[in-house]
Structure formats: structure tokens, C-alpha cells
Design an enzyme around this catalytic site. Sequence first.
Site, PDB file in Angstrom:
ATOM      1  N   ASP A 152      73.356 -19.993 -17.228  1.00  0.00           N
ATOM      2  CA  ASP A 152      72.570 -20.515 -16.120  1.00  0.00           C
ATOM      3  C   ASP A 152      73.047 -19.776 -14.865  1.00  0.00           C
ATOM      4  O   ASP A 152      74.049 -19.051 -14.897  1.00  0.00           O
ATOM      5  CB  ASP A 152      72.774 -22.029 -15.990  1.00  0.00           C
ATOM      6  CG  ASP A 152      71.561 -22.733 -15.384  1.00  0.00           C
ATOM      7  OD1 ASP A 152      70.744 -22.061 -14.732  1.00  0.00           O
ATOM      8  OD2 ASP A 152      71.454 -23.964 -15.550  1.00  0.00           O
TER       9      ASP A 152
ATOM     10  N   HIS B  88      73.572 -27.974 -10.168  1.00  0.00           N
ATOM     11  CA  HIS B  88      73.305 -27.106  -9.024  1.00  0.00           C
ATOM     12  C   HIS B  88      74.226 -27.471  -7.860  1.00  0.00           C
ATOM     13  O   HIS B  88      74.521 -26.642  -7.002  1.00  0.00           O
ATOM     14  CB  HIS B  88      71.856 -27.257  -8.545  1.00  0.00           C
ATOM     15  CG  HIS B  88      70.847 -26.714  -9.502  1.00  0.00           C
ATOM     16  ND1 HIS B  88      70.306 -27.478 -10.504  1.00  0.00           N
ATOM     17  CD2 HIS B  88      70.285 -25.482  -9.622  1.00  0.00           C
ATOM     18  CE1 HIS B  88      69.429 -26.743 -11.189  1.00  0.00           C
ATOM     19  NE2 HIS B  88      69.402 -25.525 -10.671  1.00  0.00           N
TER      20      HIS B  88
ATOM     21  N   LYS C 262      67.586 -24.328 -23.637  1.00  0.00           N
ATOM     22  CA  LYS C 262      68.549 -24.672 -22.598  1.00  0.00           C
ATOM     23  C   LYS C 262      68.681 -26.189 -22.490  1.00  0.00           C
ATOM     24  O   LYS C 262      67.795 -26.918 -22.968  1.00  0.00           O
ATOM     25  CB  LYS C 262      68.135 -24.066 -21.261  1.00  0.00           C
ATOM     26  CG  LYS C 262      66.805 -24.579 -20.679  1.00  0.00           C
ATOM     27  CD  LYS C 262      66.455 -23.818 -19.413  1.00  0.00           C
ATOM     28  CE  LYS C 262      65.260 -24.422 -18.726  1.00  0.00           C
ATOM     29  NZ  LYS C 262      64.821 -23.647 -17.556  1.00  0.00           N
TER      30      LYS C 262
ATOM     31  N   ASP D 249      61.447 -19.114 -14.822  1.00  0.00           N
ATOM     32  CA  ASP D 249      61.484 -20.512 -15.276  1.00  0.00           C
ATOM     33  C   ASP D 249      60.059 -21.057 -15.198  1.00  0.00           C
ATOM     34  O   ASP D 249      59.634 -21.572 -14.156  1.00  0.00           O
ATOM     35  CB  ASP D 249      62.390 -21.358 -14.381  1.00  0.00           C
ATOM     36  CG  ASP D 249      63.858 -21.000 -14.508  1.00  0.00           C
ATOM     37  OD1 ASP D 249      64.480 -21.409 -15.486  1.00  0.00           O
ATOM     38  OD2 ASP D 249      64.381 -20.295 -13.616  1.00  0.00           O
TER      39      ASP D 249
END
Length: 542
Positions: free
Chosen positions: A263, A190, A177, A78
Amino acid sequence: MELAGMTLEEKVGQLIQAGFHSLEPDGHILDLIERRRIGGVILFARNVQDPAQVAALTGKLQEAAQRAGTAPLWISIDQEGGMVARVTEGVALMPGAMAIAAGGSGEAAYEAALVAGRELRALGINVNFAPDLDINNNPANPVIGVRSFGEAPEAVAEYGAAAIRGFQDAGVSATAKHFPGHGDTATDSHLDLPTIPHSRERIEAVELVPFRRAIAEGVDAVMSSHIVFPAFEPERLPATLSRRVLTGLLREELGFDGVIVTDCMEMQAIAAHYGTVQAAVLAVEAGADIVLISHSRELQEGALDALLEAVRSGRISEERIDASVRRLLALKRKRLAAGTGGAPQPHEAALRSVGCEEHRETARRISEASVTLVKDEERLLPLRRVPTLVIHTSAVATSIADEAVDMPHTLGKALAAQGLEVVERIIPVSPDGEALQALLTQAEPFGQIVVGTYNASFYPGQVRLIEALQSLGKRPVVVALRNPYDLREFPGISTYVAVYESRPLALESAAKGLTGAIPMRGRLPVTVSEAYPAGWGADGSC
């Protein structure tokens, strides 16, 4: 490696991308590569020391795949730029998406991605999980914010397409994304499972616009979001686990024939509600080609076993697995056929270019163009050459996407480098009453005060500080060091500048702007209030 000669175990291995926890290939990752034949590895800051170490690491990982007789690895990262980046030292770290958009140049988006892509490729990294195509139209979004190019669908599409071209022209696969969009949430996936309740018509007109453009641009990969979209999926399944979203919408309606990657399946939106291992099977059933499991070996092995069992039991056909493997191998042949991406060791000549002055100058130019003077009603800028109190709010990781943030650079040091006489106080993001009182006492003798805020919308202590300074009759110059929405919390201040990130280069650019060394020509990519909408710039126009 050709599909026809692969065992079922080798095929299923290609669908898993795994993370590990060391600077060198350890038994964890080597066993997954050599015994389980996984198709890819993801790197985080925990795997990074400096460019030479990363290049050696990726070379050793590829050597392990070569020993195993399997296809070259996807080695992903990332590296969005700005506040979300895993390699930060020794490289030309580019500004993040919102800073690039504030500069107003699609060419800059291309240049930033091209340079970043070339440096990643030189390090042996061949997939970047960027650009972020989420439209940040929710100021309360705790995880996207400045990772987005802004709130306007067409602008996000334009900048995103330029970034995709840049990465892929550098030989690195770009990843759009988080499909179908993570911008309009107030929950971090998350930590929990968000829902975007909008109608199909609204999502078509807003969230999907950049993804349609990315597909038309030929983006190699699309990353799914762990978000529920009732307009497309009535079963309360997140996009990652929804066949209606991944196959029906992304593949069939939008016509995407590239690689779909999930993800991370250890995020709580998945792990807490579905279980990472079983969700891996659901994701492949939905249409995912790569299942990303970033941390735990137990879960990585469990997902491999669960997928094998699903095929052997007839739940998933081997033809379905073959479709993903065929797609993955085709892209590996395209991207890894030449250059450093599939070679055991990155080329030395390419490695010498990492962090070179030419690349750093590109980053500097883009950063300086981003500095946005939102208002200066009392003409406090440029700063006077008088003793100045600088209150710098320390950056923190606002979500797991940031990882740890440890940046010794400060706004005060940057202003001192511009020749200002600075007394600096560094505060936490949530200063308490005692700390606030001490700051107010220190502020008494200063006629010029600069305050760098950091996501003040989420930390009321910063708001109390600004209000207290105003109550003393002070006129602080406020610099937003991350989200520009901070202005909503103290609309009465007279001078406000946005720089979108707290990286050293952004602080340097802010200091130059505040002291008049460079013009502040950036424009807001998002609306911070009715008075200051997206497009607002220093000249008072949009």
C-alpha cells in the site's frame, strides 16, 4: 527487456511505482521514467479529466518508457467502484463491493469487473488495485465499510474471486487487498498504525479465507496492509514490513507466487513510524516486489537511492532484487504482450466503447438489484404522490482512500425525476444546532419526509436530526447513502432503506425503489443489529 541485460539501476527502478500531480506527464514523472527507469505509475483523480485525456496521458507515459528503452509501464489505479473510484465521468462506473454483494449475484461481481476492466484497458490502465477482500466485521471501521463485500468470509471470497476473474479476463491485473486483512480495525492506516490482536486460528478462519481463494483463482497481485498482526509478527512490524508475513505467510504458507505490492508508503502508518524512504528498504527485505509511493518526488527518489545503497552495501543481495524483477517482467509479458496495456496509444475502437450504453445498462442493472428495504413497519412505501421534503446529507471523503468527493447529484433530484413533488434541503454531514432548528421549522407542514443519511455513526448531528423529527411526530423514511450501519443510531425509525453509496446511479436506483418503480430485493451483506442480521431482505428472511 530481459533481466540479463539490465543494470542494477534499471532493476531497482522496476520495483518503484510512483504518482505525480498533473493531467499531463510533467518533469517529475518523465524524469523518473526516463532517468530512474521506474517500473510503474499510479493515477489518482488529480490526473483525470475525462476518458480521452486519460488515454492520451497513459499513451504519453508509455512513450516515455519506450524512449528510455525500458519495459512497458504498469499503469495502475484504484477503481474499486462505488465510493472509491478515480475515473468517474464518461465511464460506466460500477457499483462498489457492498452494493454488488447486496444484489446477491456472483455473476454480477464478474460482470462489473469485466466491464470496468475493459474500460480501464481501453484507457491504457493495466493494473487495478481491486478487489478489496477485507471482511468488514467491525462497524466502527472508518476506512473499509462499503468497500468490502461484507462480513461473511466465504461470501467475500466468492465475490472477490468473481471480480478477479472479471478484471483479468479483461486483460487487467487484479490486486487482492489489504493482506492479511483491514476489515476489523477502528483505525485508518492512512492516519495511524492499527493492530489486529486476534489469534492465528481466528485470522486463519476469517481474514485469510478470501486471500486463499484469490490465490487459488490466480490473482496477479496482492497488496499488503500497514497493520500489525502480533499473531504472525511479534516485533510490532506492520505486514508491509514483515518478512514473517510477506514471505513466511503469503509466499511460503499460502503459496502465492505472484506480485506483492505495498500500500502507499506515504500513509502515516508507515511514514510517521518508520519513514517512507527507509521503509522502502524494509518492505523489499520483507518480500515486496513493488514499493508504492504515490505523491512526493523527494521520497520516490530517496527510496530509489536507499534501495541502491542497500544492494551496494550488501544489506540486500542483488539476487533478491533479481527475484522481484524476474516476477515483474514475467507478469508484464503476460498482461502487456497484446492489446492497449503496453502499446504507446490505446486503440481507438476500444476507447469508443468506454461508457457505452451497453456498459451503463450493466451498471444500472447491478445497482437496482442492490437497493435493500430493511424495514417498513408502518407501510410508508412506496412514497405517496404528495409534496415531499427531502433532506439530503452531502457526501464527504471519509478517508484519504475516497479522495475528494464532489457530487452535485442528490436524492431529491432523483426523486423529482421519478415524478415526485420535492422540496429539498441539502445539509452537511455534521449539521449544527441552528441548521437543525431551521430544518425542523421547514419540516412542520410536510406529511412525507425522506432523509438521506451518510455515515451517521460518525456524525452525531444526523442522529439528532432524526430524533428531533421523531419528537415532532414525523415518520421520516431514512435512506442510508453509505454504510448501512446507520440504523444502529436510530433503531426506532419505522422505514429504513440501504443503498450503500451516493453516486448518481445509486441515487437513481434508490428513487426508483422508494417510488415503487422497481422492487427492492437487496439483502444486507452485514449485520446492522440483532434484529437485522446479514442476509436480511425485504421478505423478512435471511
